[in-house]
Write a protein that holds these residues in place. Sequence first.
Motif, PDB file in Angstrom:
ATOM      1  N   ALA A  64      36.869  15.152   8.389  1.00  0.00           N
ATOM      2  CA  ALA A  64      35.916  14.653   8.063  1.00  0.00           C
ATOM      3  C   ALA A  64      34.883  13.938   8.379  1.00  0.00           C
ATOM      4  O   ALA A  64      34.784  13.722   9.316  1.00  0.00           O
ATOM      5  CB  ALA A  64      36.551  13.367   7.644  1.00  0.00           C
ATOM      6  N   VAL A  65      33.439  13.903   6.994  1.00  0.00           N
ATOM      7  CA  VAL A  65      32.659  14.159   7.847  1.00  0.00           C
ATOM      8  C   VAL A  65      32.017  13.275   6.823  1.00  0.00           C
ATOM      9  O   VAL A  65      32.155  13.171   5.552  1.00  0.00           O
ATOM     10  CB  VAL A  65      31.471  14.775   7.981  1.00  0.00           C
ATOM     11  CG1 VAL A  65      29.903  15.178   7.935  1.00  0.00           C
ATOM     12  CG2 VAL A  65      32.385  16.534   8.940  1.00  0.00           C
ATOM     13  N   PRO A  66      30.819  12.123   6.759  1.00  0.00           N
ATOM     14  CA  PRO A  66      30.390  11.609   6.035  1.00  0.00           C
ATOM     15  C   PRO A  66      29.553  12.583   5.211  1.00  0.00           C
ATOM     16  O   PRO A  66      28.185  13.131   6.016  1.00  0.00           O
ATOM     17  CB  PRO A  66      29.647  10.293   7.159  1.00  0.00           C
ATOM     18  CG  PRO A  66      30.676   9.989   7.822  1.00  0.00           C
ATOM     19  CD  PRO A  66      30.581  11.550   8.471  1.00  0.00           C
ATOM     20  N   VAL A  67      29.169  12.304   4.106  1.00  0.00           N
ATOM     21  CA  VAL A  67      28.697  13.161   3.353  1.00  0.00           C
ATOM     22  C   VAL A  67      26.979  13.161   3.940  1.00  0.00           C
ATOM     23  O   VAL A  67      26.539  13.931   3.581  1.00  0.00           O
ATOM     24  CB  VAL A  67      29.104  12.922   1.794  1.00  0.00           C
ATOM     25  CG1 VAL A  67      27.396  13.582   0.990  1.00  0.00           C
ATOM     26  CG2 VAL A  67      30.483  13.745   0.983  1.00  0.00           C
ATOM     27  N   ALA A  68      26.654  12.014   4.135  1.00  0.00           N
ATOM     28  CA  ALA A  68      24.958  11.591   4.428  1.00  0.00           C
ATOM     29  C   ALA A  68      25.504  12.182   5.585  1.00  0.00           C
ATOM     30  O   ALA A  68      23.816  12.547   5.919  1.00  0.00           O
ATOM     31  CB  ALA A  68      24.965   9.723   4.340  1.00  0.00           C
ATOM     32  N   GLU A  69      25.514  12.504   6.314  1.00  0.00           N
ATOM     33  CA  GLU A  69      25.318  12.691   7.628  1.00  0.00           C
ATOM     34  C   GLU A  69      25.344  14.430   7.639  1.00  0.00           C
ATOM     35  O   GLU A  69      24.698  15.481   8.342  1.00  0.00           O
ATOM     36  CB  GLU A  69      26.639  12.708   8.757  1.00  0.00           C
ATOM     37  CG  GLU A  69      26.650  11.213   9.021  1.00  0.00           C
ATOM     38  CD  GLU A  69      27.811  10.472  10.106  1.00  0.00           C
ATOM     39  OE1 GLU A  69      28.214  11.903  10.998  1.00  0.00           O
ATOM     40  OE2 GLU A  69      28.070   9.975  10.605  1.00  0.00           O
ATOM     41  N   ILE A  70      25.352  15.557   6.218  1.00  0.00           N
ATOM     42  CA  ILE A  70      25.251  16.854   6.351  1.00  0.00           C
ATOM     43  C   ILE A  70      24.029  17.178   5.810  1.00  0.00           C
ATOM     44  O   ILE A  70      23.924  16.871   4.444  1.00  0.00           O
ATOM     45  CB  ILE A  70      26.843  16.824   5.393  1.00  0.00           C
ATOM     46  CG1 ILE A  70      28.091  16.740   6.149  1.00  0.00           C
ATOM     47  CG2 ILE A  70      26.496  18.794   5.418  1.00  0.00           C
ATOM     48  CD1 ILE A  70      28.915  17.199   4.697  1.00  0.00           C
ATOM     49  N   SER A  71      23.147  18.258   6.473  1.00  0.00           N
ATOM     50  CA  SER A  71      22.258  18.854   6.221  1.00  0.00           C
ATOM     51  C   SER A  71      22.726  19.877   5.095  1.00  0.00           C
ATOM     52  O   SER A  71      23.043  20.705   6.214  1.00  0.00           O
ATOM     53  CB  SER A  71      20.671  18.753   6.684  1.00  0.00           C
ATOM     54  OG  SER A  71      20.124  19.484   6.622  1.00  0.00           O
ATOM     55  N   ARG A  72      22.310  20.343   4.644  1.00  0.00           N
ATOM     56  CA  ARG A  72      22.378  20.660   3.304  1.00  0.00           C
ATOM     57  C   ARG A  72      21.687  22.433   3.760  1.00  0.00           C
ATOM     58  O   ARG A  72      22.206  23.455   4.369  1.00  0.00           O
ATOM     59  CB  ARG A  72      21.768  21.076   2.147  1.00  0.00           C
ATOM     60  CG  ARG A  72      21.572  22.544   0.786  1.00  0.00           C
ATOM     61  CD  ARG A  72      23.259  22.321   0.860  1.00  0.00           C
ATOM     62  NE  ARG A  72      23.255  23.567   0.473  1.00  0.00           N
ATOM     63  CZ  ARG A  72      24.819  24.754   0.028  1.00  0.00           C
ATOM     64  NH1 ARG A  72      25.757  23.210   0.228  1.00  0.00           N
ATOM     65  NH2 ARG A  72      24.892  25.733  -0.037  1.00  0.00           N
ATOM     66  N   GLU A  73      20.228  22.455   4.886  1.00  0.00           N
ATOM     67  CA  GLU A  73      19.509  23.406   5.196  1.00  0.00           C
ATOM     68  C   GLU A  73      21.084  23.554   7.045  1.00  0.00           C
ATOM     69  O   GLU A  73      20.616  24.961   6.886  1.00  0.00           O
ATOM     70  CB  GLU A  73      17.982  23.272   5.920  1.00  0.00           C
ATOM     71  CG  GLU A  73      17.211  22.667   4.600  1.00  0.00           C
ATOM     72  CD  GLU A  73      17.678  21.256   4.149  1.00  0.00           C
ATOM     73  OE1 GLU A  73      17.722  20.233   4.370  1.00  0.00           O
ATOM     74  OE2 GLU A  73      16.734  21.264   2.811  1.00  0.00           O
ATOM     75  N   GLN A  74      21.212  22.488   7.708  1.00  0.00           N
ATOM     76  CA  GLN A  74      21.913  23.025   8.797  1.00  0.00           C
ATOM     77  C   GLN A  74      22.836  23.731   8.646  1.00  0.00           C
ATOM     78  O   GLN A  74      23.581  24.669   8.700  1.00  0.00           O
ATOM     79  CB  GLN A  74      21.855  21.191   9.126  1.00  0.00           C
ATOM     80  CG  GLN A  74      21.291  21.126   9.750  1.00  0.00           C
ATOM     81  CD  GLN A  74      21.346  19.611  10.177  1.00  0.00           C
ATOM     82  OE1 GLN A  74      22.255  18.916   9.818  1.00  0.00           O
ATOM     83  NE2 GLN A  74      20.529  19.427  11.848  1.00  0.00           N
ATOM     84  N   LEU A  75      23.943  23.877   6.930  1.00  0.00           N
ATOM     85  CA  LEU A  75      24.893  24.101   6.660  1.00  0.00           C
ATOM     86  C   LEU A  75      25.018  25.423   6.428  1.00  0.00           C
ATOM     87  O   LEU A  75      25.624  26.241   6.571  1.00  0.00           O
ATOM     88  CB  LEU A  75      25.164  23.179   5.619  1.00  0.00           C
ATOM     89  CG  LEU A  75      27.435  24.016   4.511  1.00  0.00           C
ATOM     90  CD1 LEU A  75      28.195  23.748   5.892  1.00  0.00           C
ATOM     91  CD2 LEU A  75      27.381  22.502   3.691  1.00  0.00           C
ATOM     92  N   ASP A  76      23.438  25.503   5.428  1.00  0.00           N
ATOM     93  CA  ASP A  76      23.282  26.713   5.394  1.00  0.00           C
ATOM     94  C   ASP A  76      23.219  27.817   6.093  1.00  0.00           C
ATOM     95  O   ASP A  76      23.528  29.113   6.740  1.00  0.00           O
ATOM     96  CB  ASP A  76      22.228  27.338   4.440  1.00  0.00           C
ATOM     97  CG  ASP A  76      21.797  26.462   2.765  1.00  0.00           C
ATOM     98  OD1 ASP A  76      23.490  26.315   2.433  1.00  0.00           O
ATOM     99  OD2 ASP A  76      21.151  26.146   1.794  1.00  0.00           O
ATOM    100  N   GLN A  77      22.107  27.070   6.832  1.00  0.00           N
ATOM    101  CA  GLN A  77      22.262  28.197   8.572  1.00  0.00           C
ATOM    102  C   GLN A  77      23.878  28.190   9.327  1.00  0.00           C
ATOM    103  O   GLN A  77      23.539  29.444   9.504  1.00  0.00           O
ATOM    104  CB  GLN A  77      21.213  27.426   9.584  1.00  0.00           C
ATOM    105  CG  GLN A  77      20.552  28.001  10.847  1.00  0.00           C
ATOM    106  CD  GLN A  77      19.925  29.818  10.661  1.00  0.00           C
ATOM    107  OE1 GLN A  77      19.364  29.106   9.626  1.00  0.00           O
ATOM    108  NE2 GLN A  77      20.753  30.571  10.984  1.00  0.00           N
ATOM    109  N   ALA A  78      24.082  27.324   9.899  1.00  0.00           N
ATOM    110  CA  ALA A  78      25.758  27.338  10.073  1.00  0.00           C
ATOM    111  C   ALA A  78      26.600  28.262   9.615  1.00  0.00           C
ATOM    112  O   ALA A  78      26.744  29.384  10.124  1.00  0.00           O
ATOM    113  CB  ALA A  78      26.386  26.318  10.591  1.00  0.00           C
ATOM    114  N   ILE A  79      26.720  28.707   7.973  1.00  0.00           N
ATOM    115  CA  ILE A  79      27.150  29.015   7.041  1.00  0.00           C
ATOM    116  C   ILE A  79      26.389  30.584   7.534  1.00  0.00           C
ATOM    117  O   ILE A  79      27.258  31.456   7.790  1.00  0.00           O
ATOM    118  CB  ILE A  79      27.251  28.963   5.636  1.00  0.00           C
ATOM    119  CG1 ILE A  79      28.134  28.491   5.496  1.00  0.00           C
ATOM    120  CG2 ILE A  79      27.503  30.501   5.038  1.00  0.00           C
ATOM    121  CD1 ILE A  79      27.995  27.857   3.846  1.00  0.00           C
ATOM    122  N   GLN A  80      25.371  30.974   8.335  1.00  0.00           N
ATOM    123  CA  GLN A  80      24.716  32.539   8.079  1.00  0.00           C
ATOM    124  C   GLN A  80      24.911  32.521   9.654  1.00  0.00           C
ATOM    125  O   GLN A  80      25.551  33.805   9.644  1.00  0.00           O
ATOM    126  CB  GLN A  80      23.023  32.346   8.204  1.00  0.00           C
ATOM    127  CG  GLN A  80      22.847  33.864   8.532  1.00  0.00           C
ATOM    128  CD  GLN A  80      21.168  33.547   8.088  1.00  0.00           C
ATOM    129  OE1 GLN A  80      20.479  32.890   7.383  1.00  0.00           O
ATOM    130  NE2 GLN A  80      20.440  34.144   9.336  1.00  0.00           N
TER     131      GLN A  80
END
Length: 135
Positions: free
Chosen positions: A84-100
């Motif tokens: 569980a993570v607050p949506v406000a704490e999720i950066s799209r750029e960080q998420l994209d990099q983590a997926i890569q």
Amino acid sequence: MAELFQFELVSPERQLLSAQVSEVVVPGAEGEFGVLKDHSPFMSSIAPGILKVRGEGDSWDEYFVRGGFADVSAGGLTVLAEQAVPVAEISREQLDQAIQNAEEDVADAKDDATQQKADRTLRRLKDVAEALKQV
């Protein structure tokens, strides 16, 4: 205004929320469901998605949740989420990099155990990305 009830959101890392709220919308395994005060008791497994919480006002707080259970009882609602993570704490750029990075880890895995672990991480990250598309 809707009556308030007790809501708890807990992950293995921490308790994210313990508050009196007016409404919660949970991404259940069989589809989204809403909970208000005095809801009939039941239990449901959770699908990856966005859990929405409305406090005393009209504003909603959103959390990405993955796995776990929602327990509606006479005392309120408790959500025990694997993640569980607050949506406000999720950066799209960080998420994209983590997926890569996770995709590279899967490709570079030298044995089955390492590949399975990297694959689980990649699936979790993709679940987050998919849920955020719906926000």
